[in-house]
Write a protein that holds these residues in place. Structure first.
Motif, PDB file in Angstrom:
ATOM      1  N   GLY A 157      30.433  25.731  34.829  1.00  0.00           N
ATOM      2  CA  GLY A 157      30.873  26.931  34.144  1.00  0.00           C
ATOM      3  C   GLY A 157      31.449  27.949  35.115  1.00  0.00           C
ATOM      4  N   PRO A 158      31.750  29.152  34.622  1.00  0.00           N
ATOM      5  CA  PRO A 158      32.369  30.182  35.463  1.00  0.00           C
ATOM      6  C   PRO A 158      31.524  30.497  36.692  1.00  0.00           C
ATOM      7  CG  PRO A 158      32.390  30.834  33.159  1.00  0.00           C
ATOM      8  CD  PRO A 158      31.533  29.607  33.254  1.00  0.00           C
ATOM      9  N   MET A 159      32.219  30.785  37.792  1.00  0.00           N
ATOM     10  CA  MET A 159      31.513  31.170  39.020  1.00  0.00           C
ATOM     11  C   MET A 159      32.415  32.028  39.886  1.00  0.00           C
ATOM     12  SD  MET A 159      31.295  27.534  41.086  1.00  0.00           S
ATOM     13  CE  MET A 159      30.980  26.510  39.672  1.00  0.00           C
ATOM     14  N   THR A 160      31.795  32.727  40.810  1.00  0.00           N
ATOM     15  CA  THR A 160      32.566  33.567  41.731  1.00  0.00           C
ATOM     16  C   THR A 160      33.353  32.678  42.685  1.00  0.00           C
ATOM     17  OG1 THR A 160      30.826  33.678  43.388  1.00  0.00           O
ATOM     18  CG2 THR A 160      30.813  35.394  41.662  1.00  0.00           C
ATOM     19  N   LYS A 209      38.535  37.081  36.639  1.00  0.00           N
ATOM     20  CA  LYS A 209      38.148  38.431  36.217  1.00  0.00           C
ATOM     21  C   LYS A 209      37.211  39.042  37.252  1.00  0.00           C
ATOM     22  CE  LYS A 209      38.406  37.500  31.277  1.00  0.00           C
ATOM     23  NZ  LYS A 209      37.662  37.430  30.021  1.00  0.00           N
ATOM     24  N   PRO A 210      37.136  40.378  37.286  1.00  0.00           N
ATOM     25  CA  PRO A 210      36.162  41.015  38.178  1.00  0.00           C
ATOM     26  C   PRO A 210      34.735  40.663  37.756  1.00  0.00           C
ATOM     27  CG  PRO A 210      37.719  42.618  37.287  1.00  0.00           C
ATOM     28  CD  PRO A 210      37.941  41.331  36.556  1.00  0.00           C
ATOM     29  N   ARG A 215      34.228  43.889  42.944  1.00  0.00           N
ATOM     30  CA  ARG A 215      34.979  43.279  44.050  1.00  0.00           C
ATOM     31  C   ARG A 215      34.947  41.756  43.979  1.00  0.00           C
ATOM     32  NH1 ARG A 215      31.802  45.989  48.772  1.00  0.00           N
ATOM     33  NH2 ARG A 215      30.229  45.376  47.280  1.00  0.00           N
ATOM     34  N   GLN A 216      33.938  41.222  43.333  1.00  0.00           N
ATOM     35  CA  GLN A 216      33.847  39.772  43.172  1.00  0.00           C
ATOM     36  C   GLN A 216      34.872  39.308  42.152  1.00  0.00           C
ATOM     37  OE1 GLN A 216      29.797  38.975  41.996  1.00  0.00           O
ATOM     38  NE2 GLN A 216      29.262  38.412  44.103  1.00  0.00           N
TER      39      GLN A 216
END
Length: 169
Positions: free
Chosen positions: A51-54, A85-86, A92-93
């Motif tokens: 899934g989504p991650m930095t 996305k932020p 900042r990530q």
């Protein structure tokens, strides 16, 4: 005929191998009407699995630099494959997630990856070894002791004999 084992021949052989593999995969994607590059595969697979991650987490998951991951993600964003996305806690990530387009492409990509696994297994049989295992062992050895350290060890005796001067090429 065997090529002498030199740094130049080793690097050229690796580049040729990657060119053979990536160009064939890229052509297969194009033939199937997909705007997709082989270098996107690890990112897509990681996002499909986790899934989504930095960007930082993605780079760590892939075992590549933050810079390389950022460059690939930027290309993928332009191709419409990911959304960036932020972060919620830290603006900042940058949090990377799959786009609708990438999710829609998943069944076709899975078929390409299955074909690549079968073709790679045939290559392994033909060459008498499992190439990815050799590569993984080399990467593990280099993680324990870098190529820079290995080069320094080889060069130290020569540098001592020459008064720490490196001869002109």
């Amino acid at each position: 005929m065997t090529t002498p084992h030199t740094a130049a021949s080793f690097g050229a052989a690796l580049r040729r191998l990657i060119d053979h593999l990536d160009s064939a995969l890229e052509q297969a994607y194009r033939d199937d009407g997909l705007d997709f590059r082989p270098r996107y595969t690890p990112v897509i697979r990681a996002l499909m699995d986790d899934g989504p991650m930095t960007l930082t987490a993605l780079a760590d998951r892939l075992g590549v630099s933050h810079s390389a991951t950022s460059q690939t993600v930027s290309q993928m964003r332009l191709a419409g494959l990911v959304v960036v996305k932020p972060g919620e806690d830290d603006a900042r990530q940058r949090v990377v997630s799959l786009s609708r387009l990438a999710r829609a492409m998943q069944p076709r990509l899975e078929e390409h990856w299955r074909a690549a696994r079968v073709a790679t297994a045939a290559l392994d049989t033909e060459t008498g070894g499992v190439l990815v295992e050799v590569i993984n062992r080399a990467n593990a050895a280099l993680a324990k002791r870098s190529m820079s350290e290995r080069l320094a060890d080889v060069r130290r005796p020569n540098a001592a004999r020459m008064g720490n001067r490196i001869p002109a090429a």
